[in-house]
Scaffold this motif. Structure first.
Motif, mmCIF file in Angstrom:
data_model
loop_
_atom_site.group_PDB
_atom_site.id
_atom_site.type_symbol
_atom_site.label_atom_id
_atom_site.label_comp_id
_atom_site.label_asym_id
_atom_site.label_seq_id
_atom_site.Cartn_x
_atom_site.Cartn_y
_atom_site.Cartn_z
ATOM 1 N N PRO A 1 0.788 -1.233 0.000
ATOM 2 C CA PRO A 1 0.000 0.000 0.000
ATOM 3 C C PRO A 1 0.820 1.284 0.000
ATOM 4 C CG PRO A 1 -0.056 -1.037 2.164
ATOM 5 C CD PRO A 1 0.585 -2.018 1.238
ATOM 6 N N ASP A 2 2.020 1.255 0.556
ATOM 7 C CA ASP A 2 2.840 2.464 0.651
ATOM 8 C C ASP A 2 3.926 2.542 -0.424
ATOM 9 O OD1 ASP A 2 1.400 3.275 2.899
ATOM 10 O OD2 ASP A 2 2.684 2.091 4.223
ATOM 11 N N GLY A 3 3.975 1.541 -1.307
ATOM 12 C CA GLY A 3 4.955 1.566 -2.387
ATOM 13 C C GLY A 3 6.370 1.212 -1.966
ATOM 14 N N ALA A 4 6.540 0.627 -0.780
ATOM 15 C CA ALA A 4 7.893 0.308 -0.305
ATOM 16 C C ALA A 4 8.564 -0.740 -1.185
ATOM 17 C CB ALA A 4 7.832 -0.185 1.147
ATOM 18 N N LEU A 5 7.811 -1.778 -1.546
ATOM 19 C CA LEU A 5 8.385 -2.820 -2.398
ATOM 20 C C LEU A 5 8.617 -2.313 -3.815
ATOM 21 C CD1 LEU A 5 6.693 -6.227 -1.473
ATOM 22 C CD2 LEU A 5 9.133 -5.746 -1.654
ATOM 23 N N ARG A 6 7.661 -1.543 -4.318
ATOM 24 C CA ARG A 6 7.827 -0.997 -5.663
ATOM 25 C C ARG A 6 9.099 -0.158 -5.752
ATOM 26 N NH1 ARG A 6 2.278 1.964 -6.243
ATOM 27 N NH2 ARG A 6 2.197 1.498 -4.011
ATOM 28 N N SER A 7 9.339 0.630 -4.730
ATOM 29 C CA SER A 7 10.544 1.452 -4.725
ATOM 30 C C SER A 7 11.805 0.604 -4.639
ATOM 31 C CB SER A 7 10.478 2.429 -3.543
ATOM 32 O OG SER A 7 11.649 3.198 -3.464
ATOM 33 N N ALA A 8 11.789 -0.398 -3.775
ATOM 34 C CA ALA A 8 12.962 -1.253 -3.603
ATOM 35 C C ALA A 8 13.286 -2.032 -4.874
ATOM 36 C CB ALA A 8 12.738 -2.216 -2.439
ATOM 37 N N LEU A 9 12.246 -2.405 -5.615
ATOM 38 C CA LEU A 9 12.443 -3.189 -6.838
ATOM 39 C C LEU A 9 12.603 -2.319 -8.086
ATOM 40 C CD1 LEU A 9 9.764 -5.967 -6.219
ATOM 41 C CD2 LEU A 9 12.256 -6.254 -6.107
ATOM 42 N N ALA A 10 12.460 -0.996 -7.927
ATOM 43 C CA ALA A 10 12.477 -0.094 -9.087
ATOM 44 C C ALA A 10 11.485 -0.589 -10.130
ATOM 45 C CB ALA A 10 13.886 0.004 -9.675
ATOM 46 N N LEU A 11 10.237 -0.755 -9.676
ATOM 47 C CA LEU A 11 9.201 -1.356 -10.508
ATOM 48 C C LEU A 11 8.894 -0.493 -11.728
ATOM 49 C CD1 LEU A 11 7.118 -3.748 -10.499
ATOM 50 C CD2 LEU A 11 5.495 -2.112 -9.539
ATOM 51 N N PRO A 12 8.836 -1.088 -12.928
ATOM 52 C CA PRO A 12 8.453 -0.330 -14.114
ATOM 53 C C PRO A 12 6.963 -0.018 -14.073
ATOM 54 C CG PRO A 12 8.677 -2.652 -14.646
ATOM 55 C CD PRO A 12 9.136 -2.493 -13.228
ATOM 56 N N PRO A 13 6.485 0.903 -14.933
ATOM 57 C CA PRO A 13 5.074 1.288 -14.880
ATOM 58 C C PRO A 13 4.105 0.204 -15.315
ATOM 59 C CG PRO A 13 6.192 2.387 -16.706
ATOM 60 C CD PRO A 13 7.254 1.724 -15.892
ATOM 61 N N ALA A 14 4.537 -0.711 -16.157
ATOM 62 C CA ALA A 14 3.626 -1.738 -16.692
ATOM 63 C C ALA A 14 3.617 -2.981 -15.811
ATOM 64 C CB ALA A 14 4.024 -2.111 -18.113
ATOM 65 N N LEU A 15 2.462 -3.628 -15.747
ATOM 66 C CA LEU A 15 2.305 -4.889 -15.035
ATOM 67 C C LEU A 15 1.853 -5.963 -16.025
ATOM 68 C CD1 LEU A 15 0.428 -3.787 -11.758
ATOM 69 C CD2 LEU A 15 2.864 -4.250 -12.055
ATOM 70 N N PRO A 16 2.151 -7.241 -15.688
ATOM 71 C CA PRO A 16 2.881 -7.733 -14.512
ATOM 72 C C PRO A 16 4.385 -7.550 -14.672
ATOM 73 C CG PRO A 16 2.314 -9.564 -15.938
ATOM 74 C CD PRO A 16 1.683 -8.346 -16.553
ATOM 75 N N ALA A 17 5.077 -7.702 -13.549
ATOM 76 C CA ALA A 17 6.535 -7.668 -13.551
ATOM 77 C C ALA A 17 7.021 -8.763 -12.605
ATOM 78 C CB ALA A 17 7.052 -6.307 -13.100
ATOM 79 N N SER A 18 8.060 -9.459 -13.025
ATOM 80 C CA SER A 18 8.595 -10.555 -12.211
ATOM 81 C C SER A 18 10.077 -10.334 -11.937
ATOM 82 C CB SER A 18 8.395 -11.902 -12.905
ATOM 83 O OG SER A 18 7.024 -12.234 -12.975
ATOM 84 N N TYR A 19 10.501 -10.790 -10.765
ATOM 85 C CA TYR A 19 11.891 -10.663 -10.344
ATOM 86 C C TYR A 19 12.352 -12.003 -9.768
ATOM 87 C CZ TYR A 19 11.068 -5.608 -10.526
ATOM 88 O OH TYR A 19 10.746 -4.336 -10.933
ATOM 89 N N VAL A 20 13.543 -12.386 -10.124
ATOM 90 C CA VAL A 20 14.186 -13.523 -9.469
ATOM 91 C C VAL A 20 15.129 -12.946 -8.415
ATOM 92 C CG1 VAL A 20 15.700 -15.504 -9.740
ATOM 93 C CG2 VAL A 20 13.997 -15.004 -11.502
ATOM 94 N N ILE A 21 14.837 -13.247 -7.164
ATOM 95 C CA ILE A 21 15.688 -12.763 -6.064
ATOM 96 C C ILE A 21 16.755 -13.811 -5.815
ATOM 97 C CG2 ILE A 21 15.741 -11.821 -3.740
ATOM 98 C CD1 ILE A 21 13.839 -10.352 -5.676
ATOM 99 N N ARG A 22 17.980 -13.453 -5.995
ATOM 100 C CA ARG A 22 19.090 -14.389 -5.807
ATOM 101 C C ARG A 22 19.421 -14.552 -4.324
ATOM 102 N NH1 ARG A 22 22.946 -12.255 -10.833
ATOM 103 N NH2 ARG A 22 21.773 -13.358 -12.485
ATOM 104 N N PRO A 23 20.118 -15.614 -3.952
ATOM 105 C CA PRO A 23 20.477 -15.817 -2.542
ATOM 106 C C PRO A 23 21.252 -14.644 -1.941
ATOM 107 C CG PRO A 23 20.809 -17.838 -3.774
ATOM 108 C CD PRO A 23 20.479 -16.781 -4.786
ATOM 109 N N SER A 24 21.937 -13.896 -2.782
ATOM 110 C CA SER A 24 22.686 -12.729 -2.292
ATOM 111 C C SER A 24 21.758 -11.570 -1.948
ATOM 112 C CB SER A 24 23.673 -12.270 -3.375
ATOM 113 O OG SER A 24 22.960 -11.832 -4.537
ATOM 114 N N GLY A 25 20.476 -11.661 -2.308
ATOM 115 C CA GLY A 25 19.534 -10.581 -2.086
ATOM 116 C C GLY A 25 19.346 -9.694 -3.297
#
Length: 209
Positions: A159-183
């Motif tokens: 709701p506050d956009g914290a994840l979107r900011s952390a992921l540098a989310l593009p404007p279009a959806l859907p968007a997928s990310y593979v999070i590596r063990p290093s973070g």
């Protein structure tokens, strides 16, 4: 002209002037803009019983911390869980392992089409954990969509956009990310919606590091 005639003529002029003035005033009043009558207030949307919708969606619990030290841009990011009360520390939940994060919304048609492929992939014994992130949405609408399509995956909201900011989310959806063990989050690019579980598996294998 006699005195009486002049008096009658003067009185007639006065009466005529008064009539003209009254007509002018009435014309101005008739043309004066009036404020529009207030429209009836729109009825507020009916409150959604999240408890009932959560029960219908029957989502698994949000992921718990792995015990590894969080790293990368997701470290310290906590967001509400969608399927239950409470918040999830996303950085702690993905720490030290490969995780597929999918960002979606109930109003996004490609997201709706992609969700079953993600669920089919997540059911495979060799799949990495899949975490859904619902953004710019209403929790009730998101839960209802997951219930409708029969997709049961751990889900959080942003709701506050914290994840979107952390992921540098593009404007279009859907968007997928593979999070590596290093973070490190690696965005799936091009952001073409997954059409099958095999596509998901191939992408995770390629980007998992």
């Amino acid at each position: 002209m006699s005195e009486g005639t002049r008096f009658r003529a003067g009185r007639t002029e006065v009466v005529t002037t008064v009539v003209v003035v009254l007509l002018v005033v009435l014309g101005v009043v008739a043309l004066w803009p009036r404020s529009a009558a207030p429209e009836p207030a729109a009825s507020a949307p009916a409150a959604v019983d999240l408890t009932a919708v959560r029960a219908a969606a029957s989502l698994p619990p949000c992921p718990a911390p792995t015990g590894a030290t969080p790293a990368g841009p997701l470290a310290g990011v906590s967001v509400p869980c969608l399927g239950q009360e409470g918040v999830t520390d996303v950085g702690a939940a993905v720490a030290g392992r490969t995780v597929l994060v999918n960002v979606w919304a109930s109003w996004c048609v490609p997201c709706r089409q992609e969700l079953p492929a993600l669920a089919e992939y997540a059911a495979r014994p060799d799949a990495v954990p899949v975490l859904l992130v619902d953004v710019q949405d209403q929790p009730g609408a998101a839960l209802q969509l997951l219930a409708d399509v029969g997709v049961r995956l751990p889900s959080v909201t942003d709701p506050d956009g914290a994840l979107r900011s952390a992921l540098a989310l593009p404007p279009a959806l859907p968007a997928s990310y593979v999070i590596r063990p290093s973070g490190e989050p690696v965005r799936v690019d091009p952001p073409t919606p997954f059409a099958s579980a095999d596509e998901v598996a191939t992408t995770v294998g390629r980007l998992g590091g």
